[in-house]
Design a protein around this motif. Sequence first.
Motif, short mmCIF file in Angstrom:
data_model
loop_
_atom_site.label_atom_id
_atom_site.label_comp_id
_atom_site.label_asym_id
_atom_site.label_seq_id
_atom_site.Cartn_x
_atom_site.Cartn_y
_atom_site.Cartn_z
N GLY A 42 28.05 26.77 47.77
CA GLY A 42 27.10 26.94 46.68
C GLY A 42 27.06 28.37 46.17
N GLY A 43 27.14 29.33 47.10
CA GLY A 43 27.14 30.74 46.71
C GLY A 43 28.35 31.12 45.90
N GLU A 44 29.50 30.59 46.29
CA GLU A 44 30.73 30.86 45.55
C GLU A 44 30.65 30.27 44.14
OE1 GLU A 44 35.55 30.33 46.17
OE2 GLU A 44 34.17 29.24 47.46
N LYS A 45 30.07 29.10 44.05
CA LYS A 45 29.90 28.44 42.74
C LYS A 45 28.95 29.25 41.85
CE LYS A 45 27.79 24.30 40.98
NZ LYS A 45 27.15 23.04 41.35
N LEU A 46 27.85 29.73 42.41
CA LEU A 46 26.89 30.53 41.64
C LEU A 46 27.53 31.82 41.15
CD1 LEU A 46 23.69 30.04 43.81
CD2 LEU A 46 23.98 29.33 41.44
N ILE A 47 28.30 32.47 42.00
CA ILE A 47 28.97 33.71 41.62
C ILE A 47 29.99 33.45 40.51
CG2 ILE A 47 30.63 35.45 42.43
CD1 ILE A 47 29.05 35.42 45.10
#
Length: 124
Positions: A42-47
């Motif tokens: 999820g963090g990679e997607k948000l970034i």
Amino acid sequence: MKLKYIFFGIALVSLTSFSNGNLDTKYSKATRISNTIFQTSGGEKLIATSDCVGCHKLDKKLIGPSYLDIAKKYAATEKNINYLSGKIIKGGAGVWGTIPMAAHASLKKVDAKTMATYILSLKK
């Protein structure tokens, strides 16, 4: 002069309207590389969907430090996750040089924590 801005605006809107689908489906699929499955976090997607990519890269310094350099500097503790998520939201300067990081005040605290957790998970 105004005509140029109007034309530029129409061209920009036209080009951005040709998107090929939903970002949730684009980033939620697992990728298989030589019998190893990598799941996008999820963090990679948000970034990837934010303006972070304009100043940061995974393994190279751009305007700001690479995500790997950040992960090397900070241990993956709750204290550091809270600190980094606060830096993401409030911005700041002086830790990585003189160029300040822009504030992301519209970003939710939970999303900033997810991003910080992902970055710190990159530590090797």
